[in-house]
Motif scaffolding. Sequence first.
Motif, mmCIF file in Angstrom:
data_model
loop_
_atom_site.group_PDB
_atom_site.id
_atom_site.type_symbol
_atom_site.label_atom_id
_atom_site.label_comp_id
_atom_site.label_asym_id
_atom_site.label_seq_id
_atom_site.Cartn_x
_atom_site.Cartn_y
_atom_site.Cartn_z
ATOM 1 N N ILE A 160 8.862 5.701 -3.541
ATOM 2 C CA ILE A 160 8.389 7.026 -3.918
ATOM 3 C C ILE A 160 9.547 7.797 -4.536
ATOM 4 O O ILE A 160 10.717 7.582 -4.174
ATOM 5 N N ASN B 22 2.754 10.512 -1.236
ATOM 6 C CA ASN B 22 2.457 9.319 -2.019
ATOM 7 C C ASN B 22 2.795 9.575 -3.481
ATOM 8 O O ASN B 22 3.164 10.688 -3.869
ATOM 9 N N CYS B 23 2.661 8.531 -4.295
ATOM 10 C CA CYS B 23 3.060 8.649 -5.697
ATOM 11 C C CYS B 23 2.215 9.657 -6.458
ATOM 12 O O CYS B 23 2.695 10.313 -7.377
ATOM 13 N N ALA C 96 8.043 0.008 0.314
ATOM 14 C CA ALA C 96 7.576 1.347 -0.034
ATOM 15 C C ALA C 96 8.468 1.906 -1.131
ATOM 16 O O ALA C 96 9.668 1.593 -1.188
ATOM 17 N N THR D 163 0.836 -1.199 0.000
ATOM 18 C CA THR D 163 0.000 0.000 0.000
ATOM 19 C C THR D 163 0.876 1.256 0.000
ATOM 20 O O THR D 163 2.096 1.186 0.141
ATOM 21 N N ASP D 164 0.237 2.409 -0.121
ATOM 22 C CA ASP D 164 0.967 3.678 -0.039
ATOM 23 C C ASP D 164 0.294 4.620 0.959
ATOM 24 O O ASP D 164 0.348 5.829 0.818
ATOM 25 N N ASN D 165 -0.322 4.030 1.974
ATOM 26 C CA ASN D 165 -1.062 4.807 2.962
ATOM 27 C C ASN D 165 -0.574 4.417 4.362
ATOM 28 O O ASN D 165 -0.644 3.248 4.746
#
Length: 250
Positions: A152, A184-185, A150, A126-128
């Motif tokens: 980014i 985030n991305c 992760a 995830t990215d949260n």
Amino acid sequence: MDDQQLLRYSRHIMLPELDLEGQEALLNAKVLVVGAGGLGSPVAMYLAASGVGSLWLADHDEVDLSNLQRQIAHTTDRVGQPKVESAAQALRALNPGAHIVPIHEKLEGDRLQQLVDQVDLVVDATDNFGVRYAINAACVRAQTPLVSGAAIRLEGQVTVFDARQESSPCYRCLYDVLEDEQLNCATSGVLAPLVGVIGSMQALEAIKVLAGVGTNLAGRLLLFDANRSEWRELKLPRDPDCPVCGNRPE
């Protein structure tokens, strides 16, 4: 294992570290991958190709055109479809023998814990940060190994948290304070192959944990600088005062 499986996984079985026993362990494994985007795509594809018997893919989002720069499980003609359905289609084409369970919902609370309790390993793709904290807490409660990654901009990281090991830290030991949710991305960008590098490392670590191969990254954090193509390793001690895995949990 039938003749078709012996042929499909023959390059694994040739490895003395893995052998037939390790491949059988993969075939019998259940893995929950949370996130079917940039990291989840290579993770799920390599785990399916490697013979992980049951893959549960959880994501509440749909495929968007902006995803296709890096999310390799999806295609242009599947824009607008749920990501888990799009990814499931790719994985079944790659390995029809893999059991794929798409979960088109945002996992939280009891539902998240219920799924974590049923699998052998969880991959956080995830990215949260809020979701990462929730996944980590569920894995600590269930004593389920967690492979975390992760990516980014041009930076990535990967590690393993294994609550079965007394000395292994958890995600909360690493990040005690909630990070900026805007990081985030979508807001900061990411170089496409970077998620492939980190996602592939997550798949590698998942296979090592499931099959008992080598030394996994529990207690260590790998940091990747894509700008310089450099890896750094940091030791991660367990925080005895961690509110999730420490001696005095909340």
